[in-house]
Design a protein around this motif. Structure first.
Motif, mmCIF file in Angstrom:
data_model
loop_
_atom_site.group_PDB
_atom_site.id
_atom_site.type_symbol
_atom_site.label_atom_id
_atom_site.label_comp_id
_atom_site.label_asym_id
_atom_site.label_seq_id
_atom_site.Cartn_x
_atom_site.Cartn_y
_atom_site.Cartn_z
ATOM 1 N N TYR A 35 18.277 14.230 -8.526
ATOM 2 C CA TYR A 35 16.951 13.639 -8.551
ATOM 3 C C TYR A 35 16.621 13.104 -7.168
ATOM 4 C CZ TYR A 35 15.972 13.461 -13.577
ATOM 5 O OH TYR A 35 15.673 13.779 -14.882
ATOM 6 N N PHE A 46 14.152 6.021 -23.811
ATOM 7 C CA PHE A 46 15.122 5.228 -23.073
ATOM 8 C C PHE A 46 14.389 4.219 -22.188
ATOM 9 C CE2 PHE A 46 18.362 8.488 -23.860
ATOM 10 C CZ PHE A 46 17.594 9.641 -23.967
ATOM 11 N N TYR A 74 15.594 2.448 -18.532
ATOM 12 C CA TYR A 74 16.578 2.314 -17.466
ATOM 13 C C TYR A 74 16.137 1.168 -16.562
ATOM 14 C CZ TYR A 74 19.153 6.689 -18.270
ATOM 15 O OH TYR A 74 19.952 7.688 -18.788
ATOM 16 N N PHE A 134 12.267 1.516 -15.870
ATOM 17 C CA PHE A 134 11.698 2.833 -16.121
ATOM 18 C C PHE A 134 11.777 3.168 -17.610
ATOM 19 C CE2 PHE A 134 11.150 4.265 -11.810
ATOM 20 C CZ PHE A 134 12.095 3.564 -11.092
ATOM 21 N N GLN A 173 16.694 -0.546 -12.571
ATOM 22 C CA GLN A 173 17.193 -0.348 -11.211
ATOM 23 C C GLN A 173 17.024 -1.652 -10.440
ATOM 24 O OE1 GLN A 173 15.119 2.550 -8.765
ATOM 25 N NE2 GLN A 173 16.978 2.966 -7.593
ATOM 26 N N LYS A 182 18.557 2.838 -25.735
ATOM 27 C CA LYS A 182 18.007 4.144 -26.102
ATOM 28 C C LYS A 182 17.653 4.177 -27.582
ATOM 29 C CE LYS A 182 22.670 6.025 -26.584
ATOM 30 N NZ LYS A 182 23.726 6.709 -25.838
ATOM 31 N N TYR A 216 21.417 10.068 -19.291
ATOM 32 C CA TYR A 216 22.319 10.482 -18.233
ATOM 33 C C TYR A 216 23.139 9.297 -17.730
ATOM 34 C CZ TYR A 216 18.734 14.176 -17.549
ATOM 35 O OH TYR A 216 17.835 15.186 -17.699
ATOM 36 N N TRP A 269 10.259 10.846 -16.705
ATOM 37 C CA TRP A 269 10.283 9.456 -16.270
ATOM 38 C C TRP A 269 8.880 8.875 -16.107
ATOM 39 C CZ3 TRP A 269 14.915 6.813 -14.961
ATOM 40 C CH2 TRP A 269 16.069 7.600 -15.127
ATOM 41 N N PHE A 271 19.650 10.847 -6.127
ATOM 42 C CA PHE A 271 20.577 10.446 -7.184
ATOM 43 C C PHE A 271 21.169 11.677 -7.851
ATOM 44 C CE2 PHE A 271 20.233 5.950 -7.540
ATOM 45 C CZ PHE A 271 18.967 5.614 -7.111
ATOM 46 N N SER A 309 18.942 15.113 -22.948
ATOM 47 C CA SER A 309 17.622 14.778 -23.478
ATOM 48 C C SER A 309 17.718 13.780 -24.614
ATOM 49 C CB SER A 309 16.916 16.042 -23.964
ATOM 50 O OG SER A 309 16.718 16.933 -22.902
ATOM 51 N N GLY A 340 24.866 8.346 -10.559
ATOM 52 C CA GLY A 340 25.580 7.831 -9.404
ATOM 53 C C GLY A 340 24.787 6.710 -8.764
ATOM 54 N N SER A 341 25.345 6.104 -7.745
ATOM 55 C CA SER A 341 24.707 4.931 -7.130
ATOM 56 C C SER A 341 23.662 5.302 -6.088
ATOM 57 C CB SER A 341 25.770 4.023 -6.509
ATOM 58 O OG SER A 341 26.522 4.768 -5.576
ATOM 59 N N GLY A 366 12.904 11.938 -23.639
ATOM 60 C CA GLY A 366 13.677 13.171 -23.563
ATOM 61 C C GLY A 366 12.765 14.371 -23.687
ATOM 62 N N LYS A 423 20.039 -0.567 -5.723
ATOM 63 C CA LYS A 423 21.135 -0.198 -6.619
ATOM 64 C C LYS A 423 20.794 1.096 -7.348
ATOM 65 C CE LYS A 423 23.631 -3.978 -6.044
ATOM 66 N NZ LYS A 423 24.959 -3.951 -5.403
ATOM 67 N N GLY A 424 21.756 1.567 -8.148
ATOM 68 C CA GLY A 424 21.546 2.769 -8.938
ATOM 69 C C GLY A 424 20.806 2.488 -10.227
ATOM 70 N N LEU A 425 20.755 3.499 -11.084
ATOM 71 C CA LEU A 425 20.017 3.432 -12.345
ATOM 72 C C LEU A 425 20.982 3.179 -13.496
ATOM 73 C CD1 LEU A 425 17.958 6.435 -11.270
ATOM 74 C CD2 LEU A 425 16.840 4.375 -12.137
ATOM 75 N N LEU A 478 14.981 14.695 -18.643
ATOM 76 C CA LEU A 478 14.334 13.434 -18.964
ATOM 77 C C LEU A 478 13.024 13.345 -18.190
ATOM 78 C CD1 LEU A 478 17.360 10.943 -18.860
ATOM 79 C CD2 LEU A 478 16.366 12.141 -20.825
#
Lengths: 116, 111
Positions: free
Chosen positions: A35, B34, B36, B90, B38, B49, A105, B101, A90, A101, A108-109, B94, B42-44, B99
């Protein structure tokens, strides 16, 4: 024991260079993704691979080429880098295509790429 | 086709007050949904869910979301905001092997 690991975390490079970002997952997942997150935080899928096979290849310049040597790795190679490639990239994985789906998921960071 | 709309780009609340982040979705079939989070630089991280079980879904850090089919909504709530909740959130639906977003909602917590 990181689940999805990306390297490097930060990458600063000049226009015109070629660079790679590596991604590895130790979850035993079949499917991996790349992504791109732009400066406005918008997330856009670039590629997905299922068991080393390319599944999704969104409208991405040919300068971007994913490579999956095995199902635990999905690397991203970028040729002739441009200023507009600056973003956070990402990597993610899911158990399989359907599970992604349905169940989400693991990410990663991220790799913050800055092209100067 | 699936799509998701987050109704607010920014939400600002005082610490200790309730949080509401709004999300509407569009799906031609019963969706998986979902949230998420962030945190800055940082990451997600998956907060919670919905996958067609209970309509009220509890997630991490005291967040929960309710699936309302009649309103095609999946709003995220928390009874009492904490400074550490400041982040980008976020809403995600699905789709067809991927996904989809939302654009994200930035949650700002005032001391």
């Amino acid at each position: 024991d990181t689940a999805v690991s990306q390297t490097p975390k930060y990458l600063v490079t000049q226009m015109g260079n070629d660079k790679s970002i590596k991604c590895e997952q130790n979850l035993g997942h079949d499917t991996m993704y790349w992504y791109k997150q732009d400066s406005k935080k918008f997330l856009k899928i670039m590629f997905s691979y299922n068991n080393k096979e390319l599944i999704i290849n969104e409208t991405v310049p040919n300068r971007f080429s994913p490579k999956s040597p095995d199902k635990a790795h999905l690397n991203l190679h970028i040729n002739s880098l441009e200023l507009g490639d600056s973003a956070v990239y990402f990597c993610a994985s899911s158990q399989d295509l359907g599970a992604g789906s349905n169940y989400g998921y693991t990410f990663g960071s991220g790799t913050r790429l800055t092209v100067v | 086709a699936q799509s998701v709309t987050q109704l607010d780009s920014h939400v600002s609340v005082s610490e200790g007050t309730p949080v509401l982040l709004r999300c509407n979705y569009s799906s031609s079939y019963s969706p998986s949904l979902f949230w998420y989070v962030q945190h800055p630089n940082k990451g997600l991280q998956l907060l919670l869910k919905y996958t067609s079980a209970a309509t009220l879904v509890k997630g991490i850090n005291g967040f929960e979301a309710e699936f309302k089919k009649s309103e095609t909504s999946f709003h995220l709530t928390k009874p009492s905001a904490h400074m550490s909740d400041a982040a980008e959130y976020f809403c995600v639906v699905g789709g067809n092997y991927q996904l989809i977003w939302g654009a994200g909602t930035k949650l700002i917590i005032k001391p």
